[in-house]
Design an enzyme around this catalytic site. Structure first.
Site, short mmCIF file in Angstrom:
data_model
loop_
_atom_site.label_atom_id
_atom_site.label_comp_id
_atom_site.label_asym_id
_atom_site.label_seq_id
_atom_site.Cartn_x
_atom_site.Cartn_y
_atom_site.Cartn_z
N ASN A 115 4.90 99.89 60.49
CA ASN A 115 4.21 101.18 60.52
C ASN A 115 5.22 102.32 60.65
OD1 ASN A 115 3.78 103.08 63.05
ND2 ASN A 115 4.11 100.99 63.87
N PHE A 119 3.32 109.47 65.00
CA PHE A 119 2.60 110.16 66.08
C PHE A 119 1.46 111.03 65.52
CE2 PHE A 119 6.36 110.33 69.36
CZ PHE A 119 6.29 108.96 69.50
N SER A 181 9.96 105.32 69.57
CA SER A 181 9.38 105.12 68.25
C SER A 181 10.43 105.43 67.19
CB SER A 181 8.16 106.03 68.05
OG SER A 181 7.76 106.01 66.68
N ASN A 183 9.75 106.33 64.21
CA ASN A 183 9.07 107.04 63.12
C ASN A 183 9.03 108.55 63.25
OD1 ASN A 183 8.41 104.51 61.95
ND2 ASN A 183 6.78 104.28 63.46
N THR A 184 9.63 109.08 64.32
CA THR A 184 9.83 110.52 64.45
C THR A 184 11.33 110.76 64.38
OG1 THR A 184 7.85 110.87 65.80
CG2 THR A 184 9.59 112.52 65.98
N LYS A 219 9.02 103.64 77.88
CA LYS A 219 8.89 102.63 76.82
C LYS A 219 10.18 102.60 76.01
CE LYS A 219 5.66 100.71 73.47
NZ LYS A 219 4.29 100.77 72.95
N ASN A 248 8.96 98.56 72.24
CA ASN A 248 8.36 99.21 71.08
C ASN A 248 8.66 98.37 69.83
OD1 ASN A 248 7.18 101.29 69.45
ND2 ASN A 248 7.90 102.83 70.91
#
Length: 342
Positions: A115, A119, A181, A183-184, A219, A248
């Protein structure tokens, strides 16, 4: 039951399937008697499952990880499946659409997902508004997973975490600082010692100024080196936050068997490929810190055995997400029953 409908869900785009499933669950729970039926099928109630962790009482140690309910829309509904705690988010101060679609991909051969959601959420104020009117959470502990907006520069990131902390403080039982994460853009840079210490120290100062301090957890990514994990132990003990969530999603593609065009998609991998590494991180943190703080274990929990391995490695609690998608809601009860058999 889930095995019968799973092929239908897996024939859809993963993000579309998520909305179909959550919408269907919400519609189902509005039917008279459906909530009691779900509870009777899936919930395992036994006082021996109760866990006291960072000052909170969990009716069982199996939780729903952040990412499933980003906007605090499904807490009442998901509680009927027997979760002991539900973590909402990741929530950011301002609403944001996330990354362009498609942004979630199934790696069925690997029992995994990739994925790069980014966010996507409706913002901290919307989540707080929903939580304010939550009525029937069934004794389920609620966590608030908080992050920064994509357009916020890292040097100002602390302000985003402060905003989310204030917005959610009255409505969640614990907080999770998400700097892991993939993805940012640039977010994982905040895992470095200096910026992370600044964010956590700032939140702890605000927390201690409240009438009742709430647990703050961190996390972390599974891709950290041993040296970086040593830094995490030092940071947690220095800032005196409540604990760690490990882990994560991973940016590693080692050992994946799915089609190459899927494996090449950008984003974080979750599910079965993460099972061993997340357990390894849990064990490292637990042993090197001499069990100085609680750990929530997440990553590749697809069976009761996977959960028990993480508990044996040092986790106090367990979270599900991708395993829940692949195995269905019966996995929660399976884990609880396995714990009771021990």
């Amino acid at each position: 039951m889930y095995k019968l409908v799973k092929p239908i869900f897996f024939s859809m785009n993963p993000e579309q399937a998520h909305h179909v499933v959550t919408g269907g669950i919400k519609a189902l729970t509005k039917i008279w008697g459906a909530k009691s039926l779900l509870r009777s099928i899936y919930t395992v109630d036994d006082p021996r499952l109760t866990r006291e962790v960072f000052g909170l009482t969990f009716k069982n140690p199996v939780g729903l990880a952040a990412g499933f309910d980003k906007n605090a829309e499904y807490i009442d509904d998901m509680a009927k499946f027997g979760f002991g705690f539900i973590e909402i988010g990741t929530v950011t101060p301002r609403p944001q659409p996330g990354n362009d679609k498609p942004r979630m991909f199934r790696l069925v051969s690997d029992e995994a997902l990739i994925n790069r959601m980014g966010f996507n959420n409706q913002g901290a104020d919307v989540a707080a508004g929903r939580l304010q009117f939550l009525k029937n959470k069934e004794g389920v502990i609620i966590g608030g997973n908080i992050g920064k907006n994509k357009m916020t520069p890292n040097e100002e990131a602390v302000n985003d975490y402060i905003y989310c902390f204030h917005a959610l403080y009255d409505h969640v039982d614990y907080f999770v600082v998400n700097v892991s994460s993939p993805n940012t853009p640039g977010l994982r840079d905040l895992q470095e010692k200096e910026p992370l210490m600044h964010i956590l120290h700032t939140l702890q100062e605000l927390n201690r100024a409240k009438p009742t301090a709430k647990p703050i957890l961190l996390k972390i990514a599974p891709d950290l080196t041993d040296s970086q994990l040593d830094d995490i132990i030092e940071i947690v003990t220095t800032t005196q936050i409540a604990g760690v969530i490990a882990t994560n999603t991973t940016i590693s593609r080692d050992g994946l068997q799915s089609d190459a065009h899927l494996v090449r998609e950008a984003g974080g991998v979750s599910g079965r490929p993460l099972t061993a590494r997340s357990t390894e991180v849990i064990r490292y943190l637990s042993e090197k810190s001499n069990k100085a703080f609680p750990i929530i274990g997440v990553g590749g929990v697809h069976s009761a055995e996977d959960a028990l391995e993480k508990l044996d490695a040092g986790a106090a609690l367990i979270q599900l997400y991708t395993g829940f998608i692949y195995e269905g809601p019966g996995l929660i009860g399976d884990i609880c029953k396995a714990i009771l058999r021990r």
